[in-house]
Design a protein around this motif. Structure first.
Motif, short mmCIF file in Angstrom:
data_model
loop_
_atom_site.label_atom_id
_atom_site.label_comp_id
_atom_site.label_asym_id
_atom_site.label_seq_id
_atom_site.Cartn_x
_atom_site.Cartn_y
_atom_site.Cartn_z
N HIS A 73 0.94 -1.22 -0.28
CA HIS A 73 -0.02 -0.24 -0.11
C HIS A 73 0.93 1.28 0.18
N PHE A 74 2.02 1.23 0.94
CA PHE A 74 2.70 2.23 0.90
C PHE A 74 3.48 2.71 -0.44
N LEU A 75 4.07 1.58 -1.10
CA LEU A 75 4.61 1.72 -2.22
C LEU A 75 3.77 2.25 -3.39
N GLU A 76 2.47 1.75 -3.47
CA GLU A 76 1.54 2.28 -4.55
C GLU A 76 1.23 3.78 -4.20
N ARG A 79 4.26 6.66 -4.53
CA ARG A 79 5.05 6.30 -5.54
C ARG A 79 5.77 7.68 -6.31
N ASP A 80 5.31 8.74 -6.13
CA ASP A 80 5.83 10.13 -6.42
C ASP A 80 7.18 10.13 -5.60
N GLU A 81 7.17 10.29 -4.59
CA GLU A 81 8.36 10.21 -3.58
C GLU A 81 9.37 9.09 -3.56
N TYR A 82 8.76 7.86 -3.72
CA TYR A 82 9.51 6.49 -3.76
C TYR A 82 9.35 5.86 -4.82
N ASN A 83 9.75 6.25 -6.17
CA ASN A 83 9.46 6.06 -7.41
C ASN A 83 10.30 4.81 -7.73
N LEU A 84 9.67 3.63 -8.05
CA LEU A 84 10.67 2.39 -8.24
C LEU A 84 10.84 2.17 -9.65
N LEU A 85 10.24 3.05 -10.66
CA LEU A 85 10.34 2.72 -12.24
C LEU A 85 11.91 2.66 -12.27
N ILE A 101 5.96 -8.60 -6.18
CA ILE A 101 4.90 -8.64 -7.51
C ILE A 101 4.65 -7.09 -7.70
N VAL A 102 4.20 -6.39 -6.55
CA VAL A 102 3.73 -5.19 -6.81
C VAL A 102 4.98 -4.19 -7.32
N SER A 103 6.00 -4.48 -6.82
CA SER A 103 7.43 -3.59 -6.96
C SER A 103 7.56 -3.85 -8.62
N CYS A 104 7.51 -4.99 -8.91
CA CYS A 104 7.27 -5.48 -10.60
C CYS A 104 6.48 -4.46 -11.23
N LEU A 105 5.18 -4.58 -10.77
CA LEU A 105 4.02 -3.76 -11.57
C LEU A 105 4.33 -2.22 -11.43
#
Length: 247
Positions: A73-76, A79-85, A101-105
């Motif tokens: 939930h936090f990662l999603e 995502r602006d501050e903690y951008n995993l792209l 899985i969520v990190s991959c998405l």
């Protein structure tokens, strides 16, 4: 890296109602199949995708615990501050694989790790939920905490932007090895995002030991779930000359 330290109260801790609403929003991400079929699974909604997770109830590490949902939930939602792209991400103790899985998405290059006895179920979940959906194919690999990490991930060739962990701290005999693994993988520009459910005294003691090596910031405090989410980064190892130099 600027941030408040862990002794400051998180927003959810400062206002218990906020924490309660946040906990409800996180738990609402889970759904169950309307029809029971031959294969049992539990469903989750993250990154606008349905994720089906198969558990293995005979293995402690192959059960999905709420801390994983908190971290997802936090990662999603941040995502602006903690951008995993395009970021290099490793998950320790991946279990059923939801966080990986969520990190991959979210566009990360993910390495998900766990002990040998849970890798089959982990690989199944990760493959089924990321195939054709993600920019990068995740790597599922065995990792025993401790000395093996240096052989598996030499610092000369391996660098991770984020280390993710959900519910890896509990009453087991490998907390020293876990702490050493965090320390080895966390380089100067690496961030740790770590969700933890507090059950017994060893968990509290581990946090104090962890703080000796890392700066620690509390992001979520969810009393109804007994879960906290932390961000951490390593303390700079300054030389005596640097410490003596004028600011």
């Amino acid at each position: 890296m600027e941030s408040r330290e862990c002794d400051e109260r998180s927003e959810s801790e400062a206002d218990p109602a906020v924490g309660e609403e946040l906990a409800k929003a996180i738990l609402a991400r889970q759904f169950h199949p309307s029809v029971i079929g031959p294969e049992m699974w539990e469903g989750y909604i993250f990154s606008d995708q349905q994720i089906r997770i198969k558990e293995s109830t005979d293995l402690y590490g192959a059960v999905l615990w709420p801390s994983a949902m908190v971290l997802c939930h936090f990662l999603e939602t941040n995502r602006d501050e903690y951008n995993l792209l395009d970021k290099n991400v490793i998950e320790l103790g991946a279990g059923t694989g939801l966080v990986s899985i969520v990190s991959c998405l979210l566009g990360a290059k993910v390495t998900c790790t766990d002990l040998p006895d849970v890798l089959g179920n982990l690989q199944y979940n990760v493959t089924c939920n990321t195939r054709g959906r993600c920019k990068y194919t995740p790597l599922v690999t065995e990792l025993v905490w401790g000395p093996e990490v240096e052989q598996k991930f030499p610092q000369s060739t391996q660098h991770f932007d984020y280390i993710l962990a959900a519910d890896v701290v509990y009453a087991h005999p490998y907390l020293d090895q876990l702490l050493d693994t965090f320390s080895y993988l966390c380089q100067l520009d690496t961030q740790i995002l770590w969700a933890m459910r507090f059950r017994l005294d060893p968990e509290n003691g581990f946090v104090e030991r962890f703080r000796q090596r890392f700066h620690l910031e509390e992001l979520y405090d969810l009393p109804s779930l007994s879960i906290k989410l932390y961000r951490a980064w390593r303390r700079d190892k300054r030389t005596k000359a640097q410490e003596a130099a004028p600011v």
